[in-house]
Write a protein that holds these residues in place. Structure first.
Motif, PDB file in Angstrom:
ATOM      1  N   ARG A  26      64.715 -43.102 -10.947  1.00  0.00           N
ATOM      2  CA  ARG A  26      63.914 -43.773 -10.230  1.00  0.00           C
ATOM      3  C   ARG A  26      63.651 -43.418  -8.952  1.00  0.00           C
ATOM      4  O   ARG A  26      62.758 -43.719  -8.375  1.00  0.00           O
ATOM      5  N   THR A  27      64.236 -42.323  -8.553  1.00  0.00           N
ATOM      6  CA  THR A  27      64.027 -41.887  -7.164  1.00  0.00           C
ATOM      7  C   THR A  27      63.341 -40.489  -7.208  1.00  0.00           C
ATOM      8  O   THR A  27      63.149 -39.809  -6.170  1.00  0.00           O
ATOM      9  N   SER A  29      60.352 -39.875  -6.793  1.00  0.00           N
ATOM     10  CA  SER A  29      59.238 -39.824  -5.633  1.00  0.00           C
ATOM     11  C   SER A  29      59.728 -39.517  -4.143  1.00  0.00           C
ATOM     12  O   SER A  29      58.975 -39.453  -3.248  1.00  0.00           O
ATOM     13  N   GLU A  30      61.130 -39.332  -4.061  1.00  0.00           N
ATOM     14  CA  GLU A  30      61.816 -39.066  -2.825  1.00  0.00           C
ATOM     15  C   GLU A  30      61.991 -37.623  -2.849  1.00  0.00           C
ATOM     16  O   GLU A  30      62.387 -37.054  -1.799  1.00  0.00           O
ATOM     17  N   TRP A  52      57.147 -34.731  -1.013  1.00  0.00           N
ATOM     18  CA  TRP A  52      57.694 -35.854  -1.866  1.00  0.00           C
ATOM     19  C   TRP A  52      56.188 -36.780  -2.419  1.00  0.00           C
ATOM     20  O   TRP A  52      56.161 -37.634  -3.366  1.00  0.00           O
ATOM     21  N   ASN A  53      55.296 -36.846  -1.219  1.00  0.00           N
ATOM     22  CA  ASN A  53      54.180 -37.768  -1.322  1.00  0.00           C
ATOM     23  C   ASN A  53      52.800 -37.104  -1.855  1.00  0.00           C
ATOM     24  O   ASN A  53      51.794 -37.593  -1.775  1.00  0.00           O
ATOM     25  N   ARG A  71      51.010 -33.932  -7.912  1.00  0.00           N
ATOM     26  CA  ARG A  71      51.986 -34.832  -8.454  1.00  0.00           C
ATOM     27  C   ARG A  71      51.657 -36.103  -8.801  1.00  0.00           C
ATOM     28  O   ARG A  71      50.433 -36.957  -8.150  1.00  0.00           O
ATOM     29  N   ASP A  72      52.068 -36.967  -9.668  1.00  0.00           N
ATOM     30  CA  ASP A  72      51.653 -38.469  -9.985  1.00  0.00           C
ATOM     31  C   ASP A  72      53.085 -39.157 -10.056  1.00  0.00           C
ATOM     32  O   ASP A  72      53.796 -38.945 -11.165  1.00  0.00           O
ATOM     33  N   ASN A  73      53.542 -39.580  -8.951  1.00  0.00           N
ATOM     34  CA  ASN A  73      54.827 -40.366  -8.796  1.00  0.00           C
ATOM     35  C   ASN A  73      54.794 -41.491  -9.788  1.00  0.00           C
ATOM     36  O   ASN A  73      56.014 -41.861 -10.320  1.00  0.00           O
ATOM     37  N   ALA A  74      53.726 -42.154 -10.314  1.00  0.00           N
ATOM     38  CA  ALA A  74      53.825 -43.362 -10.824  1.00  0.00           C
ATOM     39  C   ALA A  74      54.412 -42.802 -12.457  1.00  0.00           C
ATOM     40  O   ALA A  74      54.756 -43.631 -13.178  1.00  0.00           O
ATOM     41  N   ASN A  76      56.027 -40.005 -12.925  1.00  0.00           N
ATOM     42  CA  ASN A  76      57.307 -39.106 -12.642  1.00  0.00           C
ATOM     43  C   ASN A  76      56.977 -37.745 -13.177  1.00  0.00           C
ATOM     44  O   ASN A  76      57.842 -37.083 -13.582  1.00  0.00           O
TER      45      ASN A  76
END
Length: 122
Positions: A26-27, A29-30, A52-53, A71-74, A76
């Motif tokens: 779950r982390t 995106s960090e 990270w962002n 990246r696409d954090n949604a 992962n």
């Protein structure tokens, strides 16, 4: 964080290829995510990294203007778009994650995924 790189294959010089690095956790995106590669008989080398962002990216001189990391954090997922491929890009490509910033060295990456093989024929 568990990582898995995919998308490798055999292409000709000048072709494009897109690699994906999918993570669990779950982390995700960090984390800063980096791409590294290791060619046969050579040491592992840095390719690209993304913060990270996604606001910051960093590339090895050998791939600047040809590769793009995003990246696409949604989802992962981190991507490596590789254009104008050269035979010297042939290697196993790994993705890795770190809580350090996008300028981190390979020793500062804590999590590594299985690689995906890229072969570029001349």
């Amino acid at each position: 964080v568990q990582l898995q790189a995919s998308g490798g294959g055999l292409v000709q010089a000048g072709d494009s290829l897109s690699l994906s690095c999918t993570a669990s956790g779950r982390t995700f995106s960090e984390y800063t995510v980096g791409w590294f590669r290791q060619a046969p008989g050579k040491e592992r080398e840095f390719v690209a990294a993304i913060s990270w962002n996604g606001a910051n990216t960093y590339y090895a001189d050998s791939v600047k203007e040809r590769f793009a990391v995003s990246r696409d954090n949604a989802k992962n997922t981190v991507y490596l778009q590789m254009n104008s491929l050269k035979p010297e890009d042939t290697a196993i490509y790994h993705c890795a994650a770190t809580r350090f910033n996008f300028l981190a060295t390979s020793k500062e990456y804590n999590y590594w995924g299985q690689g995906t093989e890229v072969t570029v024929s001349s």
